[in-house]
Design a protein around this motif. Structure first.
Motif, PDB file in Angstrom:
ATOM      1  N   LEU A  60       0.824  -1.205   0.000  1.00  0.00           N
ATOM      2  CA  LEU A  60       0.000   0.000   0.000  1.00  0.00           C
ATOM      3  C   LEU A  60       0.860   1.257   0.000  1.00  0.00           C
ATOM      4  CD1 LEU A  60      -2.763  -0.970   2.603  1.00  0.00           C
ATOM      5  CD2 LEU A  60      -2.862  -1.114   0.094  1.00  0.00           C
ATOM      6  N   LEU A  61       2.058   1.157   0.571  1.00  0.00           N
ATOM      7  CA  LEU A  61       2.916   2.332   0.693  1.00  0.00           C
ATOM      8  C   LEU A  61       3.670   2.643  -0.594  1.00  0.00           C
ATOM      9  CD1 LEU A  61       4.319   1.806   4.305  1.00  0.00           C
ATOM     10  CD2 LEU A  61       2.347   3.161   3.562  1.00  0.00           C
ATOM     11  N   VAL A  62       3.901   1.660  -1.452  1.00  0.00           N
ATOM     12  CA  VAL A  62       4.440   1.987  -2.775  1.00  0.00           C
ATOM     13  C   VAL A  62       3.335   2.518  -3.666  1.00  0.00           C
ATOM     14  CG1 VAL A  62       6.425   0.443  -2.723  1.00  0.00           C
ATOM     15  CG2 VAL A  62       4.214  -0.430  -3.483  1.00  0.00           C
ATOM     16  N   GLY A  63       2.095   2.142  -3.346  1.00  0.00           N
ATOM     17  CA  GLY A  63       0.933   2.796  -3.915  1.00  0.00           C
ATOM     18  C   GLY A  63       0.661   4.060  -3.122  1.00  0.00           C
ATOM     19  N   PRO A  64      -0.503   4.659  -3.277  1.00  0.00           N
ATOM     20  CA  PRO A  64      -0.763   5.956  -2.650  1.00  0.00           C
ATOM     21  C   PRO A  64      -1.151   5.879  -1.181  1.00  0.00           C
ATOM     22  CG  PRO A  64      -2.607   5.340  -4.032  1.00  0.00           C
ATOM     23  CD  PRO A  64      -1.570   4.279  -4.228  1.00  0.00           C
ATOM     24  N   GLY A  65      -0.544   4.971  -0.423  1.00  0.00           N
ATOM     25  CA  GLY A  65      -0.835   4.850   0.997  1.00  0.00           C
ATOM     26  C   GLY A  65       0.003   5.796   1.830  1.00  0.00           C
ATOM     27  N   ARG A  66      -0.409   5.957   3.080  1.00  0.00           N
ATOM     28  CA  ARG A  66       0.280   6.861   4.009  1.00  0.00           C
ATOM     29  C   ARG A  66       0.555   6.123   5.301  1.00  0.00           C
ATOM     30  NH1 ARG A  66      -2.252  12.474   6.576  1.00  0.00           N
ATOM     31  NH2 ARG A  66      -0.768  12.668   8.301  1.00  0.00           N
ATOM     32  N   LEU A  67       1.741   6.347   5.854  1.00  0.00           N
ATOM     33  CA  LEU A  67       2.151   5.720   7.107  1.00  0.00           C
ATOM     34  C   LEU A  67       2.253   6.783   8.193  1.00  0.00           C
ATOM     35  CD1 LEU A  67       3.295   3.103   8.541  1.00  0.00           C
ATOM     36  CD2 LEU A  67       5.558   3.962   7.907  1.00  0.00           C
ATOM     37  N   ASP A  68       1.589   6.558   9.326  1.00  0.00           N
ATOM     38  CA  ASP A  68       1.675   7.446  10.493  1.00  0.00           C
ATOM     39  C   ASP A  68       2.234   6.653  11.661  1.00  0.00           C
ATOM     40  OD1 ASP A  68       0.368   9.808   9.321  1.00  0.00           O
ATOM     41  OD2 ASP A  68      -1.428   8.550   9.307  1.00  0.00           O
ATOM     42  N   LYS A  69       3.146   7.283  12.412  1.00  0.00           N
ATOM     43  CA  LYS A  69       3.784   6.610  13.535  1.00  0.00           C
ATOM     44  C   LYS A  69       3.394   7.286  14.845  1.00  0.00           C
ATOM     45  CE  LYS A  69       7.799   5.832  10.533  1.00  0.00           C
ATOM     46  NZ  LYS A  69       9.257   5.994  10.370  1.00  0.00           N
ATOM     47  N   MET A  70       3.281   6.473  15.899  1.00  0.00           N
ATOM     48  CA  MET A  70       3.016   7.002  17.228  1.00  0.00           C
ATOM     49  C   MET A  70       3.625   6.055  18.246  1.00  0.00           C
ATOM     50  SD  MET A  70      -0.603   8.115  19.031  1.00  0.00           S
ATOM     51  CE  MET A  70      -1.255   6.442  19.039  1.00  0.00           C
ATOM     52  N   GLY A  71       4.717   6.502  18.862  1.00  0.00           N
ATOM     53  CA  GLY A  71       5.408   5.649  19.813  1.00  0.00           C
ATOM     54  C   GLY A  71       5.894   4.380  19.139  1.00  0.00           C
ATOM     55  N   GLY A  72       5.579   3.251  19.737  1.00  0.00           N
ATOM     56  CA  GLY A  72       5.953   1.964  19.148  1.00  0.00           C
ATOM     57  C   GLY A  72       4.871   1.371  18.288  1.00  0.00           C
ATOM     58  N   THR A  73       3.952   2.208  17.797  1.00  0.00           N
ATOM     59  CA  THR A  73       2.871   1.733  16.947  1.00  0.00           C
ATOM     60  C   THR A  73       2.846   2.540  15.649  1.00  0.00           C
ATOM     61  OG1 THR A  73       1.189   3.273  17.798  1.00  0.00           O
ATOM     62  CG2 THR A  73       1.520   1.207  19.010  1.00  0.00           C
ATOM     63  N   ALA A  74       2.061   2.062  14.713  1.00  0.00           N
ATOM     64  CA  ALA A  74       1.900   2.768  13.442  1.00  0.00           C
ATOM     65  C   ALA A  74       0.554   2.401  12.851  1.00  0.00           C
ATOM     66  CB  ALA A  74       3.026   2.399  12.473  1.00  0.00           C
ATOM     67  N   ARG A  75       0.109   3.200  11.899  1.00  0.00           N
ATOM     68  CA  ARG A  75      -1.094   2.874  11.150  1.00  0.00           C
ATOM     69  C   ARG A  75      -0.855   3.215   9.690  1.00  0.00           C
ATOM     70  NH1 ARG A  75      -5.527   7.639  12.689  1.00  0.00           N
ATOM     71  NH2 ARG A  75      -4.534   9.328  11.494  1.00  0.00           N
ATOM     72  N   VAL A  76      -1.619   2.572   8.819  1.00  0.00           N
ATOM     73  CA  VAL A  76      -1.547   2.826   7.378  1.00  0.00           C
ATOM     74  C   VAL A  76      -2.936   3.232   6.919  1.00  0.00           C
ATOM     75  CG1 VAL A  76      -1.176   1.788   5.104  1.00  0.00           C
ATOM     76  CG2 VAL A  76       0.378   1.252   6.996  1.00  0.00           C
ATOM     77  N   SER A  77      -3.004   4.266   6.101  1.00  0.00           N
ATOM     78  CA  SER A  77      -4.279   4.717   5.536  1.00  0.00           C
ATOM     79  C   SER A  77      -4.112   4.912   4.038  1.00  0.00           C
ATOM     80  CB  SER A  77      -4.734   6.026   6.190  1.00  0.00           C
ATOM     81  OG  SER A  77      -3.757   7.042   6.032  1.00  0.00           O
ATOM     82  N   ILE A  78      -5.219   4.788   3.316  1.00  0.00           N
ATOM     83  CA  ILE A  78      -5.168   4.947   1.867  1.00  0.00           C
ATOM     84  C   ILE A  78      -6.541   5.381   1.365  1.00  0.00           C
ATOM     85  CG2 ILE A  78      -5.720   2.513   1.359  1.00  0.00           C
ATOM     86  CD1 ILE A  78      -3.613   2.784  -0.961  1.00  0.00           C
ATOM     87  N   GLY A  79      -6.555   6.267   0.399  1.00  0.00           N
ATOM     88  CA  GLY A  79      -7.787   6.680  -0.243  1.00  0.00           C
ATOM     89  C   GLY A  79      -8.080   5.802  -1.443  1.00  0.00           C
ATOM     90  N   VAL A  80      -9.322   5.393  -1.592  1.00  0.00           N
ATOM     91  CA  VAL A  80      -9.720   4.527  -2.711  1.00  0.00           C
ATOM     92  C   VAL A  80     -10.944   5.124  -3.400  1.00  0.00           C
ATOM     93  CG1 VAL A  80      -8.777   2.467  -1.616  1.00  0.00           C
ATOM     94  CG2 VAL A  80     -11.182   3.038  -1.274  1.00  0.00           C
TER      95      VAL A  80
END
Length: 273
Positions: A60-80
């Motif tokens: 998803l990240l080589v596509g138009p996804g976005r990575l957000d980090k918070m402490g020792g966690t992360a999330r991935v979001s993407i528009g479709v």
């Protein structure tokens, strides 16, 4: 900051105090020794012969996804653009033990909805369960609104829905390695399957993948070519077009069978590609 049960260092807890285990949805994989009905062997790194992992979200990240980090966690979001992509991505992400949310882009960010599956990952039961007790985590809430919204013609070319994971320590390894991992990235079948589900478009004579404009396009092109997916980069470096027969067949083999929610004409190997 207090530790959570998912983090290293949490002390042992008496078994009787722990909640009942929550089963994680999984997609049936064919054994490596099985061939397709036509007698063709499945690819060794294909989506149907490779275990899924949270690291697959690199697709998803080589596509138009976005990575957000918070402490020792992360999330991935993407528009479709399409409602069926919401369904497919939710099922795929849930097989990786992630909590998934979605929202139409015309709604406030606070009105996100949790997506979970009750049947199988390929055909999630997404009907509302009003009046019933709240189900355990990762047992489903409705995405009917996404399907209904697909019937409305969208005048804007931009994404219509956002799909995103909750912050999770399962994505920490991906977050720690990104974006440096894009250089030399190995695009396995599961990673390509997520990319195709989120940002792949079939058209007459070829298949197009949308690229992340925050990653050097040369890195993404190199990864695609290492996977045997020769194609061409658009002038602005935002899209990658595969038109030759052999790479198209290779893409169809790697991403595996079409999910039930995806129209046949939009999936690699379908009538549209």
């Amino acid at each position: 900051m207090p530790l959570t049960m998912a983090e290293t260092g949490w002390p042992l807890i008496p078994r009787e105090l722990l909640p009942a285990p929550v089963p994680v949805a999984s997609r049936t994989r064919r054994p490596l020794s099985h061939a397709t009905p036509g007698g063709r062997q499945l690819p060794i790194f294909g989506a149907e012969t490779t275990d899924s992992s949270p690291l697959d979200l690199a697709g998803l990240l080589v596509g138009p996804g976005r990575l957000d980090k918070m402490g020792g966690t992360a999330r991935v979001s993407i528009g479709v653009h399409d409602a069926w992509r919401v369904h497919v991505l939710a099922a795929e992400l849930l097989t990786r033990g992630l909590v998934v949310h979605w929202r139409p882009f015309d709604e406030p960010e606070t009105e996100v909805r949790e997506l979970q599956v009750t049947a199988t990952p390929e055909e999630p039961d997404l009907e509302a369960t009003e009046g019933e007790d709240d189900p355990p985590e990762m047992i489903a809430e409705s995405a009917e609104a996404a399907t209904d919204a697909s019937a409305v013609e969208d005048e804007d070319d931009g994404p219509r829905f956002e799909v995103r994971t909750a912050y999770s320590s399962r994505l920490d390894a991906l977050a720690r390695g990104w974006p440096a991992a894009a250089d030399g990235l190995f695009l396995s079948g599961p990673r390509l399957r997520l990319w195709v589900a989120a940002a792949g478009t079939a058209g007459p004579g070829g298949f197009t993948l949308d690229l992340n404009d925050e990653v050097e396009p040369e890195m993404i092109v190199a990864a695609l070519r290492r996977a045997g997916l020769d194609g061409s980069l658009s002038d602005r470096g935002r899209h990658y077009r595969i038109t030759r027969r052999r790479p198209l067949l290779r893409l169809a083999e790697l991403v595996g069978e079409r999910p039930a929610s995806a129209p046949a004409e939009v999936w690699p190997g379908g009538a549209g590609a």
